[in-house]
Design a protein around this motif. Sequence first.
Motif, PDB file in Angstrom:
ATOM      1  N   GLU A  38      -4.435  46.381 -12.996  1.00 41.11           N
ATOM      2  CA  GLU A  38      -4.370  46.309 -14.456  1.00 41.11           C
ATOM      3  C   GLU A  38      -3.476  45.153 -14.839  1.00 41.11           C
ATOM      4  O   GLU A  38      -2.406  44.967 -14.258  1.00 41.11           O
ATOM      5  CB  GLU A  38      -3.819  47.599 -15.040  1.00 41.11           C
ATOM      6  N   SER A  70     -12.793  44.611 -16.832  1.00 40.15           N
ATOM      7  CA  SER A  70     -12.959  45.393 -18.059  1.00 40.15           C
ATOM      8  C   SER A  70     -11.860  45.007 -19.040  1.00 40.15           C
ATOM      9  O   SER A  70     -10.681  45.238 -18.779  1.00 40.15           O
ATOM     10  CB  SER A  70     -12.877  46.887 -17.724  1.00 40.15           C
ATOM     11  N   GLU A  72     -10.164  45.806 -22.417  1.00 35.67           N
ATOM     12  CA  GLU A  72     -10.044  46.928 -23.343  1.00 35.67           C
ATOM     13  C   GLU A  72      -9.076  46.537 -24.449  1.00 35.67           C
ATOM     14  O   GLU A  72      -7.928  46.204 -24.184  1.00 35.67           O
ATOM     15  CB  GLU A  72      -9.539  48.166 -22.611  1.00 35.67           C
ATOM     16  N   ASP A  76     -12.491  48.859 -28.173  1.00 37.22           N
ATOM     17  CA  ASP A  76     -13.678  48.207 -27.623  1.00 37.22           C
ATOM     18  C   ASP A  76     -13.470  47.916 -26.143  1.00 37.22           C
ATOM     19  O   ASP A  76     -12.348  47.650 -25.702  1.00 37.22           O
ATOM     20  CB  ASP A  76     -13.972  46.891 -28.342  1.00 37.22           C
ATOM     21  N   ILE A  77     -14.553  47.945 -25.379  1.00 31.47           N
ATOM     22  CA  ILE A  77     -14.505  47.635 -23.954  1.00 31.47           C
ATOM     23  C   ILE A  77     -15.628  46.651 -23.639  1.00 31.47           C
ATOM     24  O   ILE A  77     -16.782  46.874 -23.999  1.00 31.47           O
ATOM     25  CB  ILE A  77     -14.670  48.900 -23.098  1.00 31.47           C
ATOM     26  N   ASN A  79     -17.252  44.600 -20.303  1.00 28.88           N
ATOM     27  CA  ASN A  79     -17.268  44.544 -18.838  1.00 28.88           C
ATOM     28  C   ASN A  79     -18.021  43.310 -18.362  1.00 28.88           C
ATOM     29  O   ASN A  79     -19.067  42.976 -18.910  1.00 28.88           O
ATOM     30  CB  ASN A  79     -17.932  45.794 -18.255  1.00 28.88           C
TER      31      ASN A  79
END
Length: 86
Positions: A38, A70, A72, A76-77, A79
Amino acid sequence: FLNPFTKNINIRYGCGSNIDIKEPRIRIFDVTGRFIKEIPLSQQEPQSNVVWRGDDMVGRKISSGIYFISLEAGGDIINKKIILLK
């Protein structure tokens, strides 16, 4: 960004301006859905970039393969598929 990549990948992102976005982040997963890393993003910069060096959360280099980025932000996301070649 360049895809496939071999060492580093420059990830450009834009979250819009004047939007209250809580905890924008990029998360990276392998093809099986296993969490790899992350990368927290700045809430002050609506557009910027980060560099991912093909490592996991503790800094170990990961193997060649297909990964998913991804983004984020604000509920909203987005990919994107990337390929790491060594």
